[in-house]
Design a protein around this motif. Structure first.
Motif, PDB file in Angstrom:
ATOM      1  N   CYS A  12      55.413 -23.840 -77.648  1.00 51.43           N
ATOM      2  CA  CYS A  12      56.331 -24.773 -78.300  1.00 51.43           C
ATOM      3  C   CYS A  12      55.947 -24.951 -79.750  1.00 51.43           C
ATOM      4  CB  CYS A  12      56.314 -26.137 -77.603  1.00 51.43           C
ATOM      5  SG  CYS A  12      57.234 -26.144 -76.067  1.00 51.43           S
ATOM      6  N   ARG A  13      56.902 -24.710 -80.622  1.00 51.61           N
ATOM      7  CA  ARG A  13      56.751 -24.982 -82.050  1.00 51.61           C
ATOM      8  C   ARG A  13      57.598 -26.215 -82.334  1.00 51.61           C
ATOM      9  NH1 ARG A  13      57.135 -20.309 -86.315  1.00 51.61           N
ATOM     10  NH2 ARG A  13      55.284 -19.854 -85.107  1.00 51.61           N
ATOM     11  N   MET A  14      56.915 -27.310 -82.627  1.00 49.81           N
ATOM     12  CA  MET A  14      57.602 -28.588 -82.809  1.00 49.81           C
ATOM     13  C   MET A  14      57.608 -28.981 -84.281  1.00 49.81           C
ATOM     14  SD  MET A  14      55.984 -30.786 -79.666  1.00 49.81           S
ATOM     15  CE  MET A  14      54.303 -30.641 -80.272  1.00 49.81           C
ATOM     16  N   HIS A  15      58.746 -29.497 -84.729  1.00 46.48           N
ATOM     17  CA  HIS A  15      58.842 -30.104 -86.050  1.00 46.48           C
ATOM     18  C   HIS A  15      58.871 -31.605 -85.816  1.00 46.48           C
ATOM     19  CE1 HIS A  15      59.425 -26.528 -88.532  1.00 46.48           C
ATOM     20  NE2 HIS A  15      59.857 -26.039 -87.401  1.00 46.48           N
ATOM     21  N   ILE A  16      57.871 -32.286 -86.347  1.00 47.94           N
ATOM     22  CA  ILE A  16      57.671 -33.703 -86.085  1.00 47.94           C
ATOM     23  C   ILE A  16      57.785 -34.486 -87.382  1.00 47.94           C
ATOM     24  CG2 ILE A  16      56.021 -35.424 -85.240  1.00 47.94           C
ATOM     25  CD1 ILE A  16      54.863 -33.168 -83.458  1.00 47.94           C
ATOM     26  N   LEU A  17      58.611 -35.528 -87.363  1.00 55.78           N
ATOM     27  CA  LEU A  17      58.764 -36.417 -88.502  1.00 55.78           C
ATOM     28  C   LEU A  17      57.770 -37.551 -88.340  1.00 55.78           C
ATOM     29  CD1 LEU A  17      60.381 -37.241 -91.063  1.00 55.78           C
ATOM     30  CD2 LEU A  17      61.866 -38.546 -89.520  1.00 55.78           C
ATOM     31  N   GLN A  18      56.859 -37.667 -89.295  1.00 59.63           N
ATOM     32  CA  GLN A  18      55.877 -38.744 -89.255  1.00 59.63           C
ATOM     33  C   GLN A  18      56.563 -40.034 -89.680  1.00 59.63           C
ATOM     34  OE1 GLN A  18      52.921 -37.041 -91.882  1.00 59.63           O
ATOM     35  NE2 GLN A  18      51.646 -36.541 -90.127  1.00 59.63           N
ATOM     36  N   CYS A  19      56.397 -41.083 -88.882  1.00 55.59           N
ATOM     37  CA  CYS A  19      57.071 -42.354 -89.142  1.00 55.59           C
ATOM     38  C   CYS A  19      56.063 -43.473 -89.302  1.00 55.59           C
ATOM     39  CB  CYS A  19      58.029 -42.690 -88.003  1.00 55.59           C
ATOM     40  SG  CYS A  19      59.353 -41.490 -87.859  1.00 55.59           S
ATOM     41  N   GLU A  20      56.421 -44.453 -90.087  1.00 58.97           N
ATOM     42  CA  GLU A  20      55.540 -45.584 -90.356  1.00 58.97           C
ATOM     43  C   GLU A  20      55.199 -46.331 -89.083  1.00 58.97           C
ATOM     44  OE1 GLU A  20      55.312 -49.656 -92.979  1.00 58.97           O
ATOM     45  OE2 GLU A  20      57.084 -48.427 -93.084  1.00 58.97           O
ATOM     46  N   GLY A  21      54.001 -46.836 -89.053  1.00 55.44           N
ATOM     47  CA  GLY A  21      53.598 -47.691 -87.950  1.00 55.44           C
ATOM     48  C   GLY A  21      52.799 -46.964 -86.899  1.00 55.44           C
ATOM     49  N   GLY A  22      53.138 -45.714 -86.620  1.00 51.45           N
ATOM     50  CA  GLY A  22      52.421 -44.984 -85.598  1.00 51.45           C
ATOM     51  C   GLY A  22      52.428 -45.707 -84.266  1.00 51.45           C
ATOM     52  N   ASP A  23      53.512 -46.422 -83.948  1.00 50.86           N
ATOM     53  CA  ASP A  23      53.553 -47.223 -82.743  1.00 50.86           C
ATOM     54  C   ASP A  23      54.959 -47.154 -82.172  1.00 50.86           C
ATOM     55  OD1 ASP A  23      53.335 -49.067 -80.739  1.00 50.86           O
ATOM     56  OD2 ASP A  23      52.969 -50.772 -82.061  1.00 50.86           O
ATOM     57  N   ALA A  24      55.056 -46.744 -80.939  1.00 48.49           N
ATOM     58  CA  ALA A  24      56.368 -46.610 -80.294  1.00 48.49           C
ATOM     59  C   ALA A  24      56.825 -47.900 -79.654  1.00 48.49           C
ATOM     60  CB  ALA A  24      56.321 -45.498 -79.244  1.00 48.49           C
ATOM     61  N   SER A  25      56.094 -48.984 -79.795  1.00 46.85           N
ATOM     62  CA  SER A  25      56.448 -50.239 -79.120  1.00 46.85           C
ATOM     63  C   SER A  25      57.729 -50.867 -79.660  1.00 46.85           C
ATOM     64  CB  SER A  25      55.303 -51.232 -79.224  1.00 46.85           C
ATOM     65  OG  SER A  25      55.072 -51.583 -80.561  1.00 46.85           O
ATOM     66  N   ASN A  26      58.170 -50.451 -80.845  1.00 47.23           N
ATOM     67  CA  ASN A  26      59.380 -51.048 -81.416  1.00 47.23           C
ATOM     68  C   ASN A  26      60.647 -50.323 -80.982  1.00 47.23           C
ATOM     69  OD1 ASN A  26      58.963 -48.700 -82.822  1.00 47.23           O
ATOM     70  ND2 ASN A  26      59.522 -49.554 -84.809  1.00 47.23           N
ATOM     71  N   ILE A  27      60.532 -49.388 -80.052  1.00 47.33           N
ATOM     72  CA  ILE A  27      61.683 -48.614 -79.623  1.00 47.33           C
ATOM     73  C   ILE A  27      62.317 -49.294 -78.414  1.00 47.33           C
ATOM     74  CG2 ILE A  27      62.426 -46.390 -78.700  1.00 47.33           C
ATOM     75  CD1 ILE A  27      60.006 -45.248 -80.263  1.00 47.33           C
ATOM     76  N   ALA A  28      63.584 -49.559 -78.497  1.00 49.69           N
ATOM     77  CA  ALA A  28      64.283 -50.214 -77.411  1.00 49.69           C
ATOM     78  C   ALA A  28      64.686 -49.201 -76.342  1.00 49.69           C
ATOM     79  CB  ALA A  28      65.539 -50.920 -77.942  1.00 49.69           C
ATOM     80  N   MET A  29      64.518 -49.575 -75.097  1.00 47.58           N
ATOM     81  CA  MET A  29      64.969 -48.727 -73.989  1.00 47.58           C
ATOM     82  C   MET A  29      66.479 -48.883 -73.856  1.00 47.58           C
ATOM     83  SD  MET A  29      62.308 -47.238 -72.689  1.00 47.58           S
ATOM     84  CE  MET A  29      62.662 -46.816 -71.012  1.00 47.58           C
ATOM     85  N   ALA A  30      67.156 -47.774 -73.670  1.00 48.48           N
ATOM     86  CA  ALA A  30      68.615 -47.821 -73.533  1.00 48.48           C
ATOM     87  C   ALA A  30      69.005 -48.031 -72.078  1.00 48.48           C
ATOM     88  CB  ALA A  30      69.225 -46.538 -74.055  1.00 48.48           C
TER      89      ALA A  30
END
Length: 134
Positions: A116-134
Protein backbone atom coordinates in the motif's frame (compact mmCIF):
# COMPACT_ATOMS: atom_id res chain seq x y z
CA UNK A 1 -18.09 20.93 13.58
CA UNK A 2 -14.48 20.81 12.59
CA UNK A 3 -13.15 23.02 9.78
CA UNK A 4 -12.80 21.72 6.22
CA UNK A 5 -9.60 19.82 5.42
CA UNK A 6 -8.01 22.87 3.81
CA UNK A 7 -8.34 24.81 7.09
CA UNK A 8 -6.95 22.08 9.35
CA UNK A 9 -3.28 22.46 10.09
CA UNK A 10 -0.53 20.43 11.74
CA UNK A 11 1.11 21.75 14.87
CA UNK A 12 4.71 22.95 14.44
CA UNK A 13 7.27 20.16 14.79
CA UNK A 14 8.56 21.55 18.11
CA UNK A 15 5.09 21.06 19.67
CA UNK A 16 4.60 17.49 18.46
CA UNK A 17 5.45 14.37 20.37
CA UNK A 18 6.25 10.87 19.19
CA UNK A 19 8.52 9.61 16.45
CA UNK A 20 12.22 9.94 16.77
CA UNK A 21 14.87 10.90 14.31
CA UNK A 22 16.39 8.01 12.50
CA UNK A 23 17.22 6.61 9.11
CA UNK A 24 14.94 8.37 6.64
CA UNK A 25 15.30 5.71 3.91
CA UNK A 26 11.94 5.16 2.28
CA UNK A 27 10.40 8.28 3.88
CA UNK A 28 9.14 10.95 1.55
CA UNK A 29 6.98 13.97 2.08
CA UNK A 30 5.05 15.87 -0.56
CA UNK A 31 7.37 18.86 -0.37
CA UNK A 32 8.35 20.46 2.93
CA UNK A 33 6.30 18.38 5.35
CA UNK A 34 7.01 20.75 8.21
CA UNK A 35 4.55 23.15 6.56
CA UNK A 36 0.99 22.95 7.89
CA UNK A 37 -1.33 20.66 5.97
CA UNK A 38 1.55 18.88 4.22
CA UNK A 39 1.15 15.45 2.76
CA UNK A 40 3.36 12.44 3.37
CA UNK A 41 3.75 9.35 1.25
CA UNK A 42 3.98 6.09 3.21
CA UNK A 43 4.66 2.74 1.57
CA UNK A 44 3.94 -0.43 3.56
CA UNK A 45 4.35 -4.10 2.56
CA UNK A 46 2.64 -7.21 3.90
CA UNK A 47 4.85 -10.23 4.55
CA UNK A 48 4.45 -13.60 6.23
CA UNK A 49 5.56 -12.30 9.62
CA UNK A 50 3.41 -9.16 9.51
CA UNK A 51 0.09 -9.48 7.69
CA UNK A 52 -1.44 -6.35 9.24
CA UNK A 53 -0.31 -2.77 8.74
CA UNK A 54 -0.94 -1.87 12.38
CA UNK A 55 -3.42 1.01 12.36
CA UNK A 56 -7.15 1.65 12.29
CA UNK A 57 -9.14 4.07 10.17
CA UNK A 58 -12.62 5.53 10.04
CA UNK A 59 -14.27 6.95 6.90
CA UNK A 60 -14.85 10.70 6.91
CA UNK A 61 -16.30 11.87 3.61
CA UNK A 62 -13.85 11.09 0.83
CA UNK A 63 -10.93 10.30 3.14
CA UNK A 64 -10.01 7.85 5.89
CA UNK A 65 -9.04 9.21 9.29
CA UNK A 66 -6.35 7.34 11.20
CA UNK A 67 -7.87 6.65 14.63
CA UNK A 68 -5.20 4.40 16.19
CA UNK A 69 -1.62 3.36 15.46
CA UNK A 70 -0.02 0.23 16.91
CA UNK A 71 3.50 1.34 17.85
CA UNK A 72 4.72 -2.22 17.17
CA UNK A 73 2.98 -2.42 13.79
CA UNK A 74 4.32 -1.52 10.37
CA UNK A 75 3.13 2.10 10.48
CA UNK A 76 4.60 2.49 13.98
CA UNK A 77 7.95 1.15 12.73
CA UNK A 78 7.76 3.48 9.72
CA UNK A 79 7.19 6.39 12.13
CA UNK A 80 10.28 5.47 14.16
CA UNK A 81 12.46 5.34 11.04
CA UNK A 82 11.45 8.79 9.72
CA UNK A 83 12.37 12.35 10.65
CA UNK A 84 9.90 13.76 13.17
CA UNK A 85 8.20 16.08 10.68
CA UNK A 86 7.08 13.03 8.64
CA UNK A 87 5.59 11.08 11.56
CA UNK A 88 1.98 10.00 10.96
CA UNK A 89 -0.38 10.52 13.91
CA UNK A 90 -3.89 9.66 14.94
CA UNK A 91 -6.15 12.25 13.31
CA UNK A 92 -4.19 12.42 10.05
CA UNK A 93 -6.19 11.74 6.89
CA UNK A 94 -5.47 9.19 4.18
CA UNK A 95 -6.49 10.75 0.88
CA UNK A 96 -5.24 8.02 -1.51
CA UNK A 97 -4.16 4.37 -1.35
CA UNK A 98 -2.51 2.92 -4.48
CA UNK A 99 -4.07 5.72 -6.59
CA UNK A 100 -7.57 4.94 -5.23
CA UNK A 101 -9.19 8.06 -3.76
CA UNK A 102 -12.69 7.07 -2.56
CA UNK A 103 -13.06 5.98 1.07
CA UNK A 104 -14.52 2.52 0.39
CA UNK A 105 -11.95 1.77 -2.31
CA UNK A 106 -9.10 2.85 -0.02
CA UNK A 107 -10.41 0.55 2.75
CA UNK A 108 -10.50 -2.31 0.23
CA UNK A 109 -6.88 -1.62 -0.73
CA UNK A 110 -5.78 -1.49 2.91
CA UNK A 111 -7.50 -4.80 3.65
CA UNK A 112 -6.36 -6.73 0.59
CA UNK A 113 -3.32 -5.32 -1.15
CA UNK A 114 0.12 -6.77 -0.46
CA UNK A 115 1.62 -3.32 -0.85
CA UNK A 116 0.00 0.00 0.00
CA UNK A 117 1.26 3.41 -1.03
CA UNK A 118 -0.69 5.92 1.02
CA UNK A 119 -0.88 9.68 0.62
CA UNK A 120 -1.59 11.10 4.05
CA UNK A 121 -2.58 14.67 4.86
CA UNK A 122 -1.08 15.74 8.16
CA UNK A 123 -3.69 17.58 10.23
CA UNK A 124 -3.43 19.76 13.30
CA UNK A 125 -3.97 18.22 16.67
CA UNK A 126 -2.89 14.69 15.90
CA UNK A 127 -6.06 13.53 17.65
CA UNK A 128 -9.05 11.79 16.12
CA UNK A 129 -11.28 12.48 19.14
CA UNK A 130 -12.88 15.49 17.43
CA UNK A 131 -14.35 13.35 14.65
CA UNK A 132 -18.07 12.78 14.88
CA UNK A 133 -19.46 9.32 14.20
CA UNK A 134 -22.06 9.34 11.45
Amino acid sequence: RRPPLQQQRRRPVAERGGGGLGDSAGCRGGGQSSHPGADVEVKLHRNMSSLEYGFMVMPDGECLVITWIDEQGQLGRWNRSCPQHLVVQSGDRIVAVNTVTDAEGMRTQLLGALECRMHILQCEGGDASNIAMA
